[in-house]
Design a protein around this motif. Structure first.
Motif, PDB file in Angstrom:
ATOM      1  N   PHE A  72      29.565  34.923 -13.168  1.00 50.97           N
ATOM      2  CA  PHE A  72      30.805  35.596 -12.804  1.00 50.97           C
ATOM      3  C   PHE A  72      30.616  36.327 -11.489  1.00 50.97           C
ATOM      4  CE2 PHE A  72      28.391  38.458 -15.543  1.00 50.97           C
ATOM      5  CZ  PHE A  72      28.384  39.649 -14.819  1.00 50.97           C
ATOM      6  N   SER A  73      31.741  36.648 -10.853  1.00 59.03           N
ATOM      7  CA  SER A  73      31.729  37.385  -9.589  1.00 59.03           C
ATOM      8  C   SER A  73      32.392  38.736  -9.810  1.00 59.03           C
ATOM      9  CB  SER A  73      32.480  36.605  -8.501  1.00 59.03           C
ATOM     10  OG  SER A  73      31.881  35.339  -8.292  1.00 59.03           O
ATOM     11  N   GLU A  74      31.727  39.786  -9.384  1.00 60.00           N
ATOM     12  CA  GLU A  74      32.280  41.127  -9.553  1.00 60.00           C
ATOM     13  C   GLU A  74      33.408  41.378  -8.554  1.00 60.00           C
ATOM     14  OE1 GLU A  74      29.654  44.466 -10.089  1.00 60.00           O
ATOM     15  OE2 GLU A  74      27.979  43.117 -10.561  1.00 60.00           O
ATOM     16  N   VAL A  75      34.396  42.115  -8.989  1.00 53.06           N
ATOM     17  CA  VAL A  75      35.531  42.488  -8.146  1.00 53.06           C
ATOM     18  C   VAL A  75      35.289  43.909  -7.640  1.00 53.06           C
ATOM     19  CG1 VAL A  75      38.016  42.916  -8.098  1.00 53.06           C
ATOM     20  CG2 VAL A  75      37.097  40.990  -9.424  1.00 53.06           C
ATOM     21  N   ASP A  76      35.449  44.101  -6.348  1.00 55.94           N
ATOM     22  CA  ASP A  76      35.255  45.424  -5.759  1.00 55.94           C
ATOM     23  C   ASP A  76      36.354  46.376  -6.234  1.00 55.94           C
ATOM     24  OD1 ASP A  76      32.997  44.656  -4.349  1.00 55.94           O
ATOM     25  OD2 ASP A  76      34.143  43.991  -2.610  1.00 55.94           O
ATOM     26  N   VAL A  77      35.933  47.572  -6.598  1.00 55.07           N
ATOM     27  CA  VAL A  77      36.855  48.615  -7.054  1.00 55.07           C
ATOM     28  C   VAL A  77      36.806  49.772  -6.059  1.00 55.07           C
ATOM     29  CG1 VAL A  77      37.401  50.256  -8.891  1.00 55.07           C
ATOM     30  CG2 VAL A  77      36.518  47.975  -9.462  1.00 55.07           C
ATOM     31  N   PRO A  78      37.956  50.230  -5.559  1.00 49.36           N
ATOM     32  CA  PRO A  78      37.963  51.374  -4.627  1.00 49.36           C
ATOM     33  C   PRO A  78      37.339  52.613  -5.263  1.00 49.36           C
ATOM     34  CG  PRO A  78      40.109  50.286  -4.677  1.00 49.36           C
ATOM     35  CD  PRO A  78      39.313  49.698  -5.792  1.00 49.36           C
ATOM     36  N   LEU A  79      36.479  53.291  -4.514  1.00 46.40           N
ATOM     37  CA  LEU A  79      35.818  54.489  -5.017  1.00 46.40           C
ATOM     38  C   LEU A  79      36.720  55.705  -4.815  1.00 46.40           C
ATOM     39  CD1 LEU A  79      32.186  53.914  -3.703  1.00 46.40           C
ATOM     40  CD2 LEU A  79      33.021  53.618  -6.042  1.00 46.40           C
ATOM     41  N   PRO A  80      36.959  56.478  -5.861  1.00 46.10           N
ATOM     42  CA  PRO A  80      37.787  57.686  -5.715  1.00 46.10           C
ATOM     43  C   PRO A  80      36.957  58.860  -5.198  1.00 46.10           C
ATOM     44  CG  PRO A  80      37.137  57.445  -7.982  1.00 46.10           C
ATOM     45  CD  PRO A  80      36.549  56.257  -7.250  1.00 46.10           C
ATOM     46  N   THR A  81      37.587  59.994  -5.026  1.00 43.56           N
ATOM     47  CA  THR A  81      36.879  61.223  -4.673  1.00 43.56           C
ATOM     48  C   THR A  81      35.919  61.595  -5.797  1.00 43.56           C
ATOM     49  OG1 THR A  81      38.824  61.964  -3.455  1.00 43.56           O
ATOM     50  CG2 THR A  81      37.161  63.632  -3.989  1.00 43.56           C
ATOM     51  N   THR A  82      34.694  61.940  -5.445  1.00 43.19           N
ATOM     52  CA  THR A  82      33.656  62.146  -6.454  1.00 43.19           C
ATOM     53  C   THR A  82      33.953  63.320  -7.385  1.00 43.19           C
ATOM     54  OG1 THR A  82      32.016  61.261  -4.922  1.00 43.19           O
ATOM     55  CG2 THR A  82      31.188  62.496  -6.813  1.00 43.19           C
ATOM     56  N   GLU A 108      29.958  52.968 -12.605  1.00 43.52           N
ATOM     57  CA  GLU A 108      30.960  53.717 -13.364  1.00 43.52           C
ATOM     58  C   GLU A 108      31.186  53.070 -14.724  1.00 43.52           C
ATOM     59  OE1 GLU A 108      33.207  55.787 -14.224  1.00 43.52           O
ATOM     60  OE2 GLU A 108      33.240  57.366 -12.720  1.00 43.52           O
ATOM     61  N   ALA A 109      32.248  53.501 -15.398  1.00 42.48           N
ATOM     62  CA  ALA A 109      32.462  53.138 -16.793  1.00 42.48           C
ATOM     63  C   ALA A 109      33.229  51.837 -16.983  1.00 42.48           C
ATOM     64  CB  ALA A 109      33.201  54.264 -17.515  1.00 42.48           C
ATOM     65  N   MET A 110      33.502  51.085 -15.928  1.00 44.38           N
ATOM     66  CA  MET A 110      34.205  49.809 -16.103  1.00 44.38           C
ATOM     67  C   MET A 110      33.698  48.785 -15.102  1.00 44.38           C
ATOM     68  SD  MET A 110      38.255  48.954 -16.552  1.00 44.38           S
ATOM     69  CE  MET A 110      38.186  49.372 -18.284  1.00 44.38           C
ATOM     70  N   LEU A 111      33.553  47.549 -15.583  1.00 41.65           N
ATOM     71  CA  LEU A 111      33.108  46.420 -14.764  1.00 41.65           C
ATOM     72  C   LEU A 111      34.218  45.382 -14.737  1.00 41.65           C
ATOM     73  CD1 LEU A 111      30.703  45.081 -13.233  1.00 41.65           C
ATOM     74  CD2 LEU A 111      30.046  44.065 -15.422  1.00 41.65           C
ATOM     75  N   VAL A 112      34.595  44.926 -13.551  1.00 37.59           N
ATOM     76  CA  VAL A 112      35.654  43.928 -13.373  1.00 37.59           C
ATOM     77  C   VAL A 112      35.043  42.684 -12.752  1.00 37.59           C
ATOM     78  CG1 VAL A 112      37.910  43.432 -12.360  1.00 37.59           C
ATOM     79  CG2 VAL A 112      37.335  45.774 -13.026  1.00 37.59           C
ATOM     80  N   ALA A 113      35.391  41.519 -13.280  1.00 40.25           N
ATOM     81  CA  ALA A 113      34.778  40.278 -12.800  1.00 40.25           C
ATOM     82  C   ALA A 113      35.758  39.120 -12.938  1.00 40.25           C
ATOM     83  CB  ALA A 113      33.500  39.978 -13.577  1.00 40.25           C
ATOM     84  N   PRO A 121      40.003  29.556 -15.695  1.00 41.71           N
ATOM     85  CA  PRO A 121      39.765  30.719 -14.827  1.00 41.71           C
ATOM     86  C   PRO A 121      40.479  31.962 -15.351  1.00 41.71           C
ATOM     87  CG  PRO A 121      40.490  28.798 -13.552  1.00 41.71           C
ATOM     88  CD  PRO A 121      40.749  28.489 -14.990  1.00 41.71           C
ATOM     89  N   ILE A 122      39.758  33.092 -15.383  1.00 41.20           N
ATOM     90  CA  ILE A 122      40.334  34.353 -15.843  1.00 41.20           C
ATOM     91  C   ILE A 122      39.796  35.502 -15.001  1.00 41.20           C
ATOM     92  CG2 ILE A 122      40.467  33.530 -18.240  1.00 41.20           C
ATOM     93  CD1 ILE A 122      38.124  35.622 -18.734  1.00 41.20           C
ATOM     94  N   VAL A 123      40.401  36.670 -15.202  1.00 42.75           N
ATOM     95  CA  VAL A 123      39.860  37.945 -14.717  1.00 42.75           C
ATOM     96  C   VAL A 123      39.551  38.779 -15.951  1.00 42.75           C
ATOM     97  CG1 VAL A 123      40.289  40.033 -13.376  1.00 42.75           C
ATOM     98  CG2 VAL A 123      41.186  37.838 -12.573  1.00 42.75           C
ATOM     99  N   ALA A 124      38.386  39.418 -15.975  1.00 44.60           N
ATOM    100  CA  ALA A 124      37.988  40.219 -17.139  1.00 44.60           C
ATOM    101  C   ALA A 124      37.566  41.610 -16.694  1.00 44.60           C
ATOM    102  CB  ALA A 124      36.848  39.537 -17.896  1.00 44.60           C
ATOM    103  N   ALA A 125      37.827  42.580 -17.547  1.00 44.48           N
ATOM    104  CA  ALA A 125      37.392  43.960 -17.311  1.00 44.48           C
ATOM    105  C   ALA A 125      36.797  44.483 -18.611  1.00 44.48           C
ATOM    106  CB  ALA A 125      38.570  44.836 -16.876  1.00 44.48           C
ATOM    107  N   ALA A 126      35.627  45.123 -18.509  1.00 45.48           N
ATOM    108  CA  ALA A 126      34.938  45.622 -19.701  1.00 45.48           C
ATOM    109  C   ALA A 126      34.538  47.069 -19.490  1.00 45.48           C
ATOM    110  CB  ALA A 126      33.711  44.766 -20.006  1.00 45.48           C
ATOM    111  N   GLN A 127      34.810  47.879 -20.493  1.00 44.79           N
ATOM    112  CA  GLN A 127      34.536  49.313 -20.433  1.00 44.79           C
ATOM    113  C   GLN A 127      33.181  49.607 -21.068  1.00 44.79           C
ATOM    114  OE1 GLN A 127      38.129  51.145 -21.589  1.00 44.79           O
ATOM    115  NE2 GLN A 127      37.699  53.112 -20.649  1.00 44.79           N
ATOM    116  N   ASP A 128      32.470  50.576 -20.514  1.00 46.30           N
ATOM    117  CA  ASP A 128      31.113  50.906 -20.944  1.00 46.30           C
ATOM    118  C   ASP A 128      31.114  52.264 -21.640  1.00 46.30           C
ATOM    119  OD1 ASP A 128      28.441  51.165 -21.329  1.00 46.30           O
ATOM    120  OD2 ASP A 128      27.866  50.981 -19.233  1.00 46.30           O
ATOM    121  N   PHE A 129      30.968  52.260 -22.973  1.00 45.26           N
ATOM    122  CA  PHE A 129      30.993  53.518 -23.715  1.00 45.26           C
ATOM    123  C   PHE A 129      29.762  54.366 -23.437  1.00 45.26           C
ATOM    124  CE2 PHE A 129      30.516  56.258 -27.448  1.00 45.26           C
ATOM    125  CZ  PHE A 129      31.771  56.827 -27.512  1.00 45.26           C
TER     126      PHE A 129
END
Length: 317
Positions: A72-82, A108-113, A121-129
């Motif tokens: 899979f290929s990771e999707v870039d996520v904009p970084l917010p203010t820390t 961070e707590a979510m991975l998008v790919a 073909p799909i887009v997937a997002a998984a949250q990390d507890f």
């Protein structure tokens, strides 16, 4: 026979014959207490082979098992203010982030790919507890918006795996603002006519349940997952009554119409492939790694009922 023979000698033998065994070779099931060999547990996607209890699994391991060939290929996520609120409790918020990043190896707590499941073909997002309890902060909101925008751009369905303790208190009102932001992201998929499938894992609670986690076209949950807004302990303390057995668990919610399916993790990939292709009005998946044969090729093949020419016997010498 005396106490020396019965106790002392076996004790001495056990001390001298003891072997050092690495601690990470075995894991203990939280439910039945069985000791599970780490390779066997990994091959079974962190599901206990004895009782079927679903243990936690990282988003990266989950997506590797989901996508064809683990690619899979990771999707870039904009970084917010820390640290927008300069929040501090027992630790500074940036220190908590660094601790979670070091422990999980993730930003961070979510991975998008993006990738393919069953050649779909799909887009997937998984949250990390394990990353600050998967709490929904600005990054998680940005990740869901990025996943929805990627799905609309590529015209692909979005599959989301939720696991969270709710909103991230260190970001205050900015965290709660992610509820309407993610709802708008889901609406983008609806307007584009793209499927949105949610897989609720243990636990999915708080503001996550009150927003994007319960807005799927299809709602699937893993067995035994806790899915709620306020937890059962809080409810019992509020109403001062004993709740039913299994209250707010996946099976209970399925019986009461809040879920479409409860599917074991080991069978989830095949189910997601079938549901995704059905929602996209595609033919059923073909078992195996080969693509579907072309219709023209099939039409030109000889009928299997016709007699085929047999090779002549070799001349006898």
């Amino acid at each position: 026979m005396n106490w020396i023979t019965n106790y002392v000698r076996p004790r001495i033998n056990s001390i001298f014959s003891r072997r050092e065994i690495p601690e990470n070779l075995w894991s203990k099931c939280d439910d039945c207490g069985s000791m599970l060999f780490h390779r066997e547990l990994t091959d079974n996607l962190n599901v206990c082979t004895n009782c079927g209890h679903h243990m936690t699994i990282t988003p990266r391991a989950r997506l590797s098992a989901l996508f064809d060939g683990g690619i899979f290929s990771e999707v870039d996520v904009p970084l917010p203010t820390t640290d927008p609120l300069q929040f501090r409790d027992q630790k500074k918020y940036p220190d908590r982030l660094r601790t979670a990043q070091k422990a999980t190896g993730e930003k961070e707590a979510m991975l998008v790919a993006t990738g393919e499941i069953g050649r779909t073909p799909i887009v997937a997002a998984a949250q990390d507890f394990s990353f600050m309890a998967g709490s929904m902060g600005m990054y998680v909101g940005n990740a869901i918006i990025a996943a929805a925008e990627e799905a609309v751009k590529l015209k692909r369905p979005l599959i989301l795996f939720s696991a969270a303790g709710g909103a991230r208190m260190q970001e205050g009102i900015l965290s709660l603002m992610q509820m309407p932001r993610t709802t708008v992201a889901v609406q983008m998929l609806r307007e584009a006519g793209l499927p949105y499938i949610v897989v609720l894992t243990h636990p999915t609670t708080g503001g996550v349940t009150a927003s994007y986690a319960m807005l799927g076209d299809v709602q699937i949950a893993e067995p035994g997952a806790l899915i709620c807004f306020a937890g059962p302990r809080v409810i019992e303390q509020t109403i001062r009554e004993k709740l039913p057995e299994g209250f707010q668990r996946a099976e209970y919610l399925l019986d009461h119409g809040m879920l479409d399916r409860v599917t074991p993790r080991t069978k989830l990939r095949d189910e997601l492939i079938s549901i995704t292709r059905m929602l996209l009005d595609m033919p059923p998946p073909i078992k195996g790694d080969l693509p579907a044969p072309d219709a023209t090729t099939v039409a030109n093949e000889p009928d299997s009922g016709e007699a085929q020419p047999q090779p002549q016997d070799a001349p006898k010498t």
